[in-house]
Scaffold this motif. Structure first.
Motif: not given
Length: 457
Positions: A245-250, A403-410, A414-421
């Motif tokens: 799994x992966x965690x990604x921060x803006x 798998x993208x379902x195993x990602x945490x995005x913070x 507005x530029x983050x909306x697609x990743x959050x979705x």
């Protein structure tokens, strides 16, 4: 004849299509939309499609269903959800035929779908423990049902998410003949995680209440349920540790409590130029290159010192450590500059950073910038935007085989909306953008990463 009842709350975009489907079915003499005080055009659209519309006497699906039954003129009743547009053309016939043939008093649908998390993890195990004699149903929580009005009026319609399982249990206890009906493939909206938690509680509460008084009900049974629950939690935690799994921060307004370029504009005196560029250039490629030119002549140390002046979000080092302890790959994905994200990466131990690549000559910014290919739309991308962080998220998942379902995005904007979705868990962090709030799995309003602890662990 058949009465079709459609409970609805703010389903203006789909309700008319469901009403029209119902009227195309043979033997349907009335379609009743029970409106739960919608704030959009649900009522108008339902009426325009020919439905009889009534307003629910009380908020909640259960009350709406009972109101519809009391209004219905026919003995045969079919319930459809107002937000589904992928019904088979003969769905009402499938649900009503056993009633007309007098082979069933109640029909329960099952269908192909994306997932049934509360069904498999809560409803089925709890029913089996509390009532071993209860028959097995493929999808006991499905809301597309048919039945006889004379049986429905004897049932108790629970409030909230417990209504569907409650009706099934009541029908069983009334001695109704129950038949499962395959209604094909249904595409419905997946519940967000906090909704799943609420759904689990209400479903479990209904099952327990309606199972009260059965012969095997005792303290030992409920203690066993608690032990099973605790062991499941331990097993889930162990499984999470081994899961890739992966965690990604803006960066801006997420890792940092401010924007790097805004801080630079204030210190170097190009704020008016920055505002003019942002205001007058909608093309993201042009805007990115023009903003980078404002940093021309600044050396690397000057830029890093700008970032150092911006306050960090509290508990950042502890959260990175906690994520890594729980098996996450941790990175930064920003539309700022890699000289700053790499500085944070090296300082706090992130595994990677991706950002626009500011060019330097002898440690002096040339004013040129290279937008990494990671940001640009690729053939396999789910995103339609030419330039989007989601493209990077998808490439990172492929690179790390996650798998993208195993990602945490913070992220915050507005530029983050697609990743959050699209991330497994999307976190709207201290956002002032309403759109982010509406798509996030979680919304954190206070600037402190401590809120992430229950999500991670």
């Amino acid at each position: 004849m058949i009465s079709v009842i459609i409970p609805a709350l703010n389903e203006a975009s789909t309700v008319a299509q469901v009403v029209q489907l119902a009227f195309k079915t043979k033997n349907v003499s009335e379609v009743i939309v029970v409106d739960d005080k919608s704030m959009d055009e649900t009522v108008g659209n339902a009426r325009a499609a020919g439905a009889k519309v009534i307003t629910s006497t009380k908020l909640g699906k259960g009350a709406s269903m009972l109101d519809g039954i009391l209004i219905a003129q026919n003995e045969c009743i079919v319930f459809l959800d107002a937000d589904i547009t992928s019904y088979q053309a003969n769905v009402i016939e499938l649900l009503s035929l056993p009633i007309f043939n007098d082979t069933a008093d109640f029909t329960k649908s099952y269908f192909d779908r994306q997932a049934g998390r509360v069904t498999e993890l809560v409803a089925k195990p709890l029913l089996a423990l509390l009532n071993p004699n209860f028959p097995s149903f493929k999808q006991p929580l499905s809301g597309m049902i048919g039945g006889k009005k004379s049986f429905f009026v004897q049932c108790k319609f629970e409030e909230g998410y417990g209504v569907d399982i409650g009706l099934l249990i009541d029908m069983f206890q009334l001695g109704a003949r129950i038949t499962e009906v395959n209604i094909g493939k249904i595409e419905n909206r997946m519940q967000q995680l906090e909704q799943l938690g609420k759904m689990s509680r209400e479903v479990a509460k209904t099952i327990i209440q309606k199972s009260a008084g059965l012969p095997n009900q005792n303290l030992e049974l409920f203690e066993n349920i608690q032990v099973v629950r605790e062991q499941m939690e331990f097993a889930i935690r162990d499984s999470l540790l081994s899961l890739k799994k992966m965690a990604i921060f803006d960066m801006d307004n997420t890792l940092l409590r401010g924007s790097f370029i805004n801080q630079a504009a204030n210190q170097f005196g190009f704020k008016e130029n920055l505002v003019e560029i942002v205001t007058n250039n909608s093309n993201p490629f042009v805007r990115t290159k023009m903003i980078a030119n404002l940093l021309k002549g600044k050396n690397l140390n000057e830029l890093i010192q700008i970032a150092e002046q911006i306050e960090l979000t509290p508990n950042l080092p502890q959260i990175i450590e906690l994520l890594k302890d729980n098996g996450y790959i941790v990175g930064i994905l920003s539309d700022s500059y890699d000289c700053i994200t790499n500085h944070l990466k090296n300082k706090f131990g992130f595994d990677f950073s991706i950002a626009n690549e500011l060019e330097f000559s002898r440690s002096i910014a040339t004013g040129e910038v290279r937008i990494p290919s990671f940001f640009i739309n690729h053939a396999k991308s789910k995103c339609k935007h030419e330039l989007c962080k989601l493209n990077s998220l998808e490439i990172l998942c492929e690179k790390y085989q996650i798998d993208i379902k195993n990602t945490l995005y913070i992220g915050d904007g507005e530029n983050d909306i697609c990743c959050i979705r699209n991330a497994g868990i999307g976190v709207s962090f201290c956002s002032t953008n309403h759109l982010v709030d509406t798509v996030a799995d979680f919304t954190i309003k206070e600037p402190d990463f401590a809120h992430l602890r229950p999500i991670i662990a």
